[in-house]
Design a protein around this motif. Structure first.
Motif, PDB file in Angstrom:
ATOM      1  N   ALA A 191       1.996   6.561  -6.956  1.00  0.00           N
ATOM      2  CA  ALA A 191       0.954   7.476  -7.437  1.00  0.00           C
ATOM      3  C   ALA A 191       1.365   8.935  -7.245  1.00  0.00           C
ATOM      4  O   ALA A 191       1.010   9.797  -8.053  1.00  0.00           O
ATOM      5  N   LEU A 246      -3.824   2.254 -12.053  1.00  0.00           N
ATOM      6  CA  LEU A 246      -3.062   2.469 -10.823  1.00  0.00           C
ATOM      7  C   LEU A 246      -3.990   2.869  -9.683  1.00  0.00           C
ATOM      8  O   LEU A 246      -3.835   2.404  -8.552  1.00  0.00           O
ATOM      9  N   THR A 247      -4.970   3.708  -9.963  1.00  0.00           N
ATOM     10  CA  THR A 247      -5.949   4.104  -8.940  1.00  0.00           C
ATOM     11  C   THR A 247      -6.715   2.878  -8.442  1.00  0.00           C
ATOM     12  O   THR A 247      -6.904   2.710  -7.230  1.00  0.00           O
ATOM     13  N   THR A 271       0.828  -1.202   0.000  1.00  0.00           N
ATOM     14  CA  THR A 271       0.000   0.000   0.000  1.00  0.00           C
ATOM     15  C   THR A 271       0.869   1.262   0.000  1.00  0.00           C
ATOM     16  O   THR A 271       0.627   2.188  -0.775  1.00  0.00           O
ATOM     17  N   ARG A 328      -4.382   0.807  -6.260  1.00  0.00           N
ATOM     18  CA  ARG A 328      -4.222   1.413  -4.934  1.00  0.00           C
ATOM     19  C   ARG A 328      -5.436   1.137  -4.053  1.00  0.00           C
ATOM     20  O   ARG A 328      -5.297   0.819  -2.867  1.00  0.00           O
ATOM     21  N   THR A 329      -6.629   1.253  -4.625  1.00  0.00           N
ATOM     22  CA  THR A 329      -7.850   0.961  -3.874  1.00  0.00           C
ATOM     23  C   THR A 329      -7.832  -0.481  -3.393  1.00  0.00           C
ATOM     24  O   THR A 329      -8.121  -0.769  -2.229  1.00  0.00           O
ATOM     25  N   LEU A 378       2.538   1.679  -3.467  1.00  0.00           N
ATOM     26  CA  LEU A 378       1.605   2.131  -4.503  1.00  0.00           C
ATOM     27  C   LEU A 378       1.205   3.586  -4.290  1.00  0.00           C
ATOM     28  O   LEU A 378       1.077   4.345  -5.248  1.00  0.00           O
ATOM     29  N   ASP A 379       1.040   3.997  -3.032  1.00  0.00           N
ATOM     30  CA  ASP A 379       0.750   5.404  -2.743  1.00  0.00           C
ATOM     31  C   ASP A 379       1.922   6.282  -3.182  1.00  0.00           C
ATOM     32  O   ASP A 379       1.732   7.349  -3.765  1.00  0.00           O
ATOM     33  N   ALA A 405      -5.239  -2.355  -2.870  1.00  0.00           N
ATOM     34  CA  ALA A 405      -4.207  -2.506  -1.838  1.00  0.00           C
ATOM     35  C   ALA A 405      -4.714  -2.019  -0.486  1.00  0.00           C
ATOM     36  O   ALA A 405      -4.468  -2.655   0.546  1.00  0.00           O
ATOM     37  N   HIS A 406      -5.420  -0.892  -0.470  1.00  0.00           N
ATOM     38  CA  HIS A 406      -5.968  -0.384   0.795  1.00  0.00           C
ATOM     39  C   HIS A 406      -7.029  -1.336   1.342  1.00  0.00           C
ATOM     40  O   HIS A 406      -7.089  -1.559   2.562  1.00  0.00           O
TER      41      HIS A 406
END
Length: 195
Positions: free
Chosen positions: A89, A105-106, A82, A109-110, A85-86, A112-113
């Motif tokens: 981004a 990528l968005t 996470t 990231r979602t 990836l943050d 991963a969170h």
């Protein structure tokens, strides 16, 4: 189990992943390498979660303890993914023609969170004493397993898309470059191999 974890350096903080000037790389090549590495860690996370799920289903107390430990390791791996990836981004500036990659990528990231939240919640509930809480923890492990599988595949797909895009611009990434795994990934690999 959360207090038993050791702090791991996020994968994106690897000095080898920065440009010579010291700032994080923001090109397709750097993004490609990071996503390939994160896909590998995603598969390790999937394996740790799957093994944890299997051990939690066993009758022996020692096996259940192993399952809880594996889920605790999965929390650290999910946290690392996470954070990386943050960071990607924040530093990667895709071209206008890469809008699809930016959306991917968005989505990654979602995912991963969500995975980090599921592993954290599973770890919490598995540490509780009531059978209802342990049952909730087991369901959350199953949820995390599905998310880990999707995350690893999506990271690999996005890395492949970046490689194709880099090939179109003449800056093809070198797939042979390998970076060392995070300490959490090495701990999970050692635990799974000892089984």
């Amino acid at each position: 189990m959360a207090e038993d974890r050791t702090a791991a350096t996020p994968l994106g903080n690897n000095p080898a992943a920065t440009k010579p000037g010291g700032s994080p790389g923001t090109g397709l090549d750097e993004a490609y390498h990071l996503l390939r590495r994160l896909a590998g860690v995603g598969y390790q996370l999937r394996a740790a979660t799957r093994a944890g799920d299997r051990f939690l289903a066993q009758d022996a107390s020692e096996d259940r303890d192993t399952g809880v430990w594996l889920i605790s390791c999965a929390v650290t791996l999910a946290e690392d993914i996470t954070a990386d990836l943050d960071g990607l981004a924040r530093t990667w500036k895709p071209r206008a023609s890469d809008a699809g990659m930016s959306q991917a990528l968005t989505k990654l990231r979602t995912r991963a969170h969500q995975l980090h939240a599921a592993t954290r919640a599973a770890d919490h509930f598995l540490d509780q004493d009531s059978s209802e809480d342990k049952g909730t923890g087991s369901w959350l492990v199953a949820c995390a397993l599905g998310l880990a599988d999707k995350l690893a595949g999506e990271a690999e797909d996005l890395a492949s898309a970046l490689k194709r895009a880099a090939g179109e611009t003449g800056a093809a990434p070198d797939a042979a470059v390998r970076r060392p795994p995070s300490p959490a990934a090495a701990a999970v690999r050692a635990a799974v191999q000892s089984i």
